[in-house]
Design a protein around this motif. Structure first.
Motif, short mmCIF file in Angstrom:
data_model
loop_
_atom_site.label_atom_id
_atom_site.label_comp_id
_atom_site.label_asym_id
_atom_site.label_seq_id
_atom_site.Cartn_x
_atom_site.Cartn_y
_atom_site.Cartn_z
N MET A 170 26.24 91.66 7.20
CA MET A 170 28.41 91.83 7.09
C MET A 170 29.44 91.26 6.26
O MET A 170 29.99 91.77 5.92
N LEU A 171 28.86 89.96 5.62
CA LEU A 171 29.44 89.07 4.27
C LEU A 171 28.94 90.01 3.18
O LEU A 171 29.99 90.68 1.99
N GLN A 172 28.09 91.14 2.70
CA GLN A 172 28.18 92.04 1.88
C GLN A 172 28.92 93.05 2.21
O GLN A 172 29.42 93.86 1.48
N ARG A 173 28.77 93.83 3.60
CA ARG A 173 29.71 94.25 3.76
C ARG A 173 30.93 94.24 3.41
O ARG A 173 32.07 95.44 2.95
N ALA A 174 31.76 93.32 3.32
CA ALA A 174 33.08 92.76 2.70
C ALA A 174 33.48 92.81 1.14
O ALA A 174 34.57 92.32 0.94
N GLY A 175 31.89 92.36 0.76
CA GLY A 175 32.44 93.16 -0.18
C GLY A 175 31.78 92.09 -1.22
O GLY A 175 31.71 91.64 -2.37
N LEU A 176 31.01 90.89 -0.49
CA LEU A 176 30.31 89.72 -1.01
C LEU A 176 29.04 89.54 -1.77
O LEU A 176 28.47 90.95 -0.89
N PRO A 177 28.75 89.62 -2.99
CA PRO A 177 27.74 89.80 -3.49
C PRO A 177 26.40 89.03 -2.33
O PRO A 177 26.79 88.64 -1.71
N PRO A 178 25.19 89.23 -2.43
CA PRO A 178 23.93 88.72 -2.59
C PRO A 178 23.66 87.56 -2.74
O PRO A 178 24.34 87.07 -3.12
N ASP A 179 23.07 86.66 -1.41
CA ASP A 179 22.80 85.07 -1.43
C ASP A 179 21.42 85.91 -2.26
O ASP A 179 21.34 86.08 -1.86
N GLY A 180 21.79 84.92 -3.37
CA GLY A 180 20.12 85.42 -3.77
C GLY A 180 18.99 83.77 -3.06
O GLY A 180 17.84 84.23 -4.32
N ARG A 181 19.39 83.36 -2.97
CA ARG A 181 18.25 82.00 -1.84
C ARG A 181 17.62 82.47 -0.82
O ARG A 181 18.65 83.31 -0.41
N LYS A 182 16.31 82.33 -0.74
CA LYS A 182 16.28 81.82 0.75
C LYS A 182 16.03 81.16 1.45
O LYS A 182 17.08 80.61 1.12
N PHE A 183 15.89 81.78 3.53
CA PHE A 183 17.01 81.79 3.91
C PHE A 183 15.36 80.02 4.18
O PHE A 183 15.21 80.27 4.33
N VAL A 184 16.44 79.11 3.71
CA VAL A 184 15.22 77.88 4.37
C VAL A 184 15.98 76.93 5.17
O VAL A 184 17.08 75.76 5.12
N PRO A 185 15.55 76.99 6.73
CA PRO A 185 17.24 76.22 7.71
C PRO A 185 16.54 74.72 7.39
O PRO A 185 15.33 74.49 7.86
N HIS A 186 17.87 73.75 7.75
CA HIS A 186 17.81 72.66 7.37
C HIS A 186 18.88 71.69 7.86
O HIS A 186 20.22 72.40 7.50
N VAL A 187 18.90 70.42 8.33
CA VAL A 187 20.07 69.57 8.40
C VAL A 187 19.91 69.11 6.88
O VAL A 187 19.12 68.34 7.23
N SER A 188 21.10 68.66 5.93
CA SER A 188 20.68 68.15 5.13
C SER A 188 21.66 66.62 5.36
O SER A 188 22.55 67.05 6.17
N LEU A 189 20.78 65.57 4.80
CA LEU A 189 20.35 64.08 5.02
C LEU A 189 21.24 63.56 4.73
O LEU A 189 22.12 62.62 4.60
#
Length: 179
Positions: A105-124
């Protein structure tokens, strides 16, 4: 220009349990529990027109179904030069689908792709000058990580001020998921 990202809020009881891990690690700048979240997609600094498009387009993703999340372990980013301590998320197909939908959806809105691999986490904590050995010792001494689970009923659009990380974050909009 707002600095935006999408993510999942962490319930207060889960945040409290995670906050009990704080302390005892040199070079750690601990994140306040009210700023805990799971980032789905970093958007960055955008103009108001783009921000409004993002807000409108995110409505289409609320058709996704609710799903459970389980936090299962402590980990770090940065390898030999650790830069963050986090609580890791158990792999979840539903979470991956939601994140991929945000990316599309964000790429369709014209934003560049996120080049990072998705690693779900909660930063502590953000780490600076902390030796990898000290982080390994901290994780070992923290003892067994009791899994923490919660149900994801919505996602949020967050804003943050330009800073070195860790908040404060403001929930700008929320988007409920289908039951």
């Amino acid at each position: 220009m707002p600095r935006l990202f999408t993510g999942l809020e962490i319930p207060s009881d889960i945040g409290f349990a995670l906050s009990l891990k704080r302390g005892g690690l040199n070079g750690a700048r601990w994140i306040e529990p009210e700023n805990y979240h799971i980032t789905l997609r970093f958007i960055g600094d955008v103009d108001n027109k783009t921000a409004n498009e993002v807000v409108d387009n995110l409505d289409y993703l609320s058709e996704s179904l609710r799903f459970p999340i389980k936090l299962t372990h402590l980990g770090t980013f940065g390898g030999d030069k650790p830069r963050a301590l986090y609580a890791g998320v158990e792999p979840s197909e539903a979470l991956n689908r939601l994140q991929a939908a945000h990316e599309r959806m964000l790429q369709r809105a014209g934003l560049p792709p996120d080049g990072r691999k998705f690693v779900p986490h909660v930063s502590l904590a953000r780490l600076r000058g902390t030796a990898a050995e000290d982080v390994a010792r901290f994780i070992a001494e923290a003892g067994r990580f009791e899994p923490l689970s919660f149900s994801v009923a919505r996602f949020a659009l967050f804003s943050s001020r330009d800073s070195v990380g860790g908040g404060p974050y403001v929930v700008e909009e929320t988007y409920p998921l289908a039951a």
